[in-house]
Design a protein around this motif. Structure first.
Motif, PDB file in Angstrom:
ATOM      1  N   MET A   1       8.087   2.264   0.608  1.00 38.90           N
ATOM      2  CA  MET A   1       6.718   2.668   0.414  1.00 38.90           C
ATOM      3  C   MET A   1       6.075   2.970   1.752  1.00 38.90           C
ATOM      4  SD  MET A   1       4.968   0.448  -2.426  1.00 38.90           S
ATOM      5  CE  MET A   1       5.758   0.131  -3.945  1.00 38.90           C
ATOM      6  N   ARG A   2       5.218   3.968   1.744  1.00 35.29           N
ATOM      7  CA  ARG A   2       4.504   4.289   2.966  1.00 35.29           C
ATOM      8  C   ARG A   2       3.504   3.182   3.261  1.00 35.29           C
ATOM      9  NH1 ARG A   2       1.977   9.894   2.399  1.00 35.29           N
ATOM     10  NH2 ARG A   2       1.991   9.445   0.199  1.00 35.29           N
ATOM     11  N   SER A   3       3.327   2.919   4.520  1.00 38.73           N
ATOM     12  CA  SER A   3       2.498   1.812   4.965  1.00 38.73           C
ATOM     13  C   SER A   3       1.053   2.235   5.191  1.00 38.73           C
ATOM     14  CB  SER A   3       3.061   1.256   6.272  1.00 38.73           C
ATOM     15  OG  SER A   3       2.225   0.261   6.786  1.00 38.73           O
ATOM     16  N   ASN A   4       0.175   1.259   5.167  1.00 36.60           N
ATOM     17  CA  ASN A   4      -1.208   1.500   5.571  1.00 36.60           C
ATOM     18  C   ASN A   4      -1.336   1.440   7.087  1.00 36.60           C
ATOM     19  OD1 ASN A   4      -2.152   1.874   2.973  1.00 36.60           O
ATOM     20  ND2 ASN A   4      -2.499  -0.307   2.675  1.00 36.60           N
ATOM     21  N   ASP A   5      -0.309   0.899   7.757  1.00 32.91           N
ATOM     22  CA  ASP A   5      -0.237   0.898   9.220  1.00 32.91           C
ATOM     23  C   ASP A   5       0.334   2.245   9.625  1.00 32.91           C
ATOM     24  OD1 ASP A   5      -0.010   0.298  11.902  1.00 32.91           O
ATOM     25  OD2 ASP A   5       1.882  -0.769  11.651  1.00 32.91           O
ATOM     26  N   ARG A   6      -0.515   3.259   9.585  1.00 32.19           N
ATOM     27  CA  ARG A   6      -0.028   4.614   9.746  1.00 32.19           C
ATOM     28  C   ARG A   6      -0.587   5.278  10.983  1.00 32.19           C
ATOM     29  NH1 ARG A   6      -1.769   7.654   4.483  1.00 32.19           N
ATOM     30  NH2 ARG A   6      -0.709   5.881   3.625  1.00 32.19           N
ATOM     31  N   VAL A   7       0.219   6.168  11.528  1.00 30.72           N
ATOM     32  CA  VAL A   7      -0.216   7.037  12.607  1.00 30.72           C
ATOM     33  C   VAL A   7      -0.449   8.429  12.032  1.00 30.72           C
ATOM     34  CG1 VAL A   7       0.431   8.088  14.792  1.00 30.72           C
ATOM     35  CG2 VAL A   7       0.943   5.700  14.375  1.00 30.72           C
ATOM     36  N   ILE A   8       0.519   8.934  11.291  1.00 21.77           N
ATOM     37  CA  ILE A   8       0.358  10.236  10.635  1.00 21.77           C
ATOM     38  C   ILE A   8       0.359  10.035   9.120  1.00 21.77           C
ATOM     39  CG2 ILE A   8       1.361  12.516  10.262  1.00 21.77           C
ATOM     40  CD1 ILE A   8       2.419  12.381  13.122  1.00 21.77           C
ATOM     41  N   ALA A   9       1.491   9.647   8.568  1.00 23.76           N
ATOM     42  CA  ALA A   9       1.576   9.509   7.113  1.00 23.76           C
ATOM     43  C   ALA A   9       2.049   8.138   6.666  1.00 23.76           C
ATOM     44  CB  ALA A   9       2.513  10.573   6.549  1.00 23.76           C
ATOM     45  N   GLY A  10       2.434   7.278   7.592  1.00 23.77           N
ATOM     46  CA  GLY A  10       2.870   5.939   7.235  1.00 23.77           C
ATOM     47  C   GLY A  10       4.352   5.818   6.938  1.00 23.77           C
ATOM     48  N   VAL A  11       5.124   6.850   7.233  1.00 26.99           N
ATOM     49  CA  VAL A  11       6.554   6.825   6.930  1.00 26.99           C
ATOM     50  C   VAL A  11       7.275   5.813   7.813  1.00 26.99           C
ATOM     51  CG1 VAL A  11       8.691   8.173   6.938  1.00 26.99           C
ATOM     52  CG2 VAL A  11       6.596   9.171   6.040  1.00 26.99           C
ATOM     53  N   CYS A  12       7.097   5.885   9.104  1.00 23.03           N
ATOM     54  CA  CYS A  12       7.777   4.948  10.013  1.00 23.03           C
ATOM     55  C   CYS A  12       7.284   3.522   9.794  1.00 23.03           C
ATOM     56  CB  CYS A  12       7.562   5.357  11.465  1.00 23.03           C
ATOM     57  SG  CYS A  12       8.427   6.871  11.924  1.00 23.03           S
ATOM     58  N   GLY A  13       5.990   3.360   9.559  1.00 25.39           N
ATOM     59  CA  GLY A  13       5.446   2.034   9.278  1.00 25.39           C
ATOM     60  C   GLY A  13       5.997   1.464   7.986  1.00 25.39           C
ATOM     61  N   GLY A  14       6.151   2.309   6.975  1.00 25.12           N
ATOM     62  CA  GLY A  14       6.725   1.866   5.708  1.00 25.12           C
ATOM     63  C   GLY A  14       8.182   1.466   5.843  1.00 25.12           C
ATOM     64  N   LEU A  15       8.947   2.248   6.607  1.00 26.61           N
ATOM     65  CA  LEU A  15      10.341   1.882   6.847  1.00 26.61           C
ATOM     66  C   LEU A  15      10.432   0.571   7.625  1.00 26.61           C
ATOM     67  CD1 LEU A  15      11.886   5.355   7.734  1.00 26.61           C
ATOM     68  CD2 LEU A  15      12.266   4.010   5.661  1.00 26.61           C
ATOM     69  N   ALA A  16       9.541   0.383   8.576  1.00 29.40           N
ATOM     70  CA  ALA A  16       9.532  -0.853   9.355  1.00 29.40           C
ATOM     71  C   ALA A  16       9.204  -2.060   8.475  1.00 29.40           C
ATOM     72  CB  ALA A  16       8.527  -0.750  10.494  1.00 29.40           C
ATOM     73  N   GLU A  17       8.243  -1.915   7.576  1.00 28.24           N
ATOM     74  CA  GLU A  17       7.915  -3.014   6.659  1.00 28.24           C
ATOM     75  C   GLU A  17       9.081  -3.313   5.724  1.00 28.24           C
ATOM     76  OE1 GLU A  17       4.353  -2.346   4.435  1.00 28.24           O
ATOM     77  OE2 GLU A  17       3.110  -2.211   6.241  1.00 28.24           O
ATOM     78  N   TYR A  18       9.715  -2.280   5.202  1.00 31.97           N
ATOM     79  CA  TYR A  18      10.811  -2.453   4.252  1.00 31.97           C
ATOM     80  C   TYR A  18      11.993  -3.177   4.892  1.00 31.97           C
ATOM     81  CZ  TYR A  18      14.227  -1.354   0.658  1.00 31.97           C
ATOM     82  OH  TYR A  18      15.188  -1.442  -0.317  1.00 31.97           O
ATOM     83  N   PHE A  19      12.348  -2.790   6.113  1.00 33.63           N
ATOM     84  CA  PHE A  19      13.483  -3.393   6.796  1.00 33.63           C
ATOM     85  C   PHE A  19      13.087  -4.545   7.712  1.00 33.63           C
ATOM     86  CE2 PHE A  19      15.197   0.893   5.855  1.00 33.63           C
ATOM     87  CZ  PHE A  19      16.277   0.494   5.094  1.00 33.63           C
ATOM     88  N   ASP A  20      11.821  -4.919   7.707  1.00 36.57           N
ATOM     89  CA  ASP A  20      11.280  -6.032   8.495  1.00 36.57           C
ATOM     90  C   ASP A  20      11.541  -5.848   9.996  1.00 36.57           C
ATOM     91  OD1 ASP A  20       9.809  -8.379   8.686  1.00 36.57           O
ATOM     92  OD2 ASP A  20      11.624  -9.621   8.707  1.00 36.57           O
ATOM     93  N   PHE A  21      11.201  -4.653  10.496  1.00 34.85           N
ATOM     94  CA  PHE A  21      11.286  -4.330  11.919  1.00 34.85           C
ATOM     95  C   PHE A  21       9.887  -4.166  12.480  1.00 34.85           C
ATOM     96  CE2 PHE A  21      15.519  -2.036  11.041  1.00 34.85           C
ATOM     97  CZ  PHE A  21      16.251  -3.165  11.363  1.00 34.85           C
ATOM     98  N   ASP A  22       9.803  -4.098  13.788  1.00 37.16           N
ATOM     99  CA  ASP A  22       8.542  -3.806  14.463  1.00 37.16           C
ATOM    100  C   ASP A  22       8.252  -2.307  14.323  1.00 37.16           C
ATOM    101  OD1 ASP A  22       6.293  -3.907  16.064  1.00 37.16           O
ATOM    102  OD2 ASP A  22       7.434  -3.928  17.948  1.00 37.16           O
TER     103      ASP A  22
END
Length: 57
Positions: A1-22
């Motif tokens: 899922m895309r994150s609310n911690d977003r810079v553009i669309a939340g894709v990298c933030g969503g991947l980070a949340e899903y895989f529990d990365f920074d």
């Protein structure tokens, strides 16, 4: 899922949340890989932006 911690669309933030990365590390890795692969990561980002659902509360 895309994150609310977003810079553009939340894709990298969503991947980070899903895989529990920074999220910063995911963004840096994405930027590095995009530059090293002749910007094909940009196409991947757009596809993920369309495919990944938004985070619902």
């Amino acid at each position: 899922m895309r994150s609310n911690d977003r810079v553009i669309a939340g894709v990298c933030g969503g991947l980070a949340e899903y895989f529990d990365f920074d999220p910063v590390l995911v963004r840096v890795a994405y930027a590095f890989l995009t530059v090293c692969t002749a910007f094909s990561g940009l196409l991947l980002y757009i596809v993920l932006w369309i495919v990944m659902p938004e985070k619902r509360f």
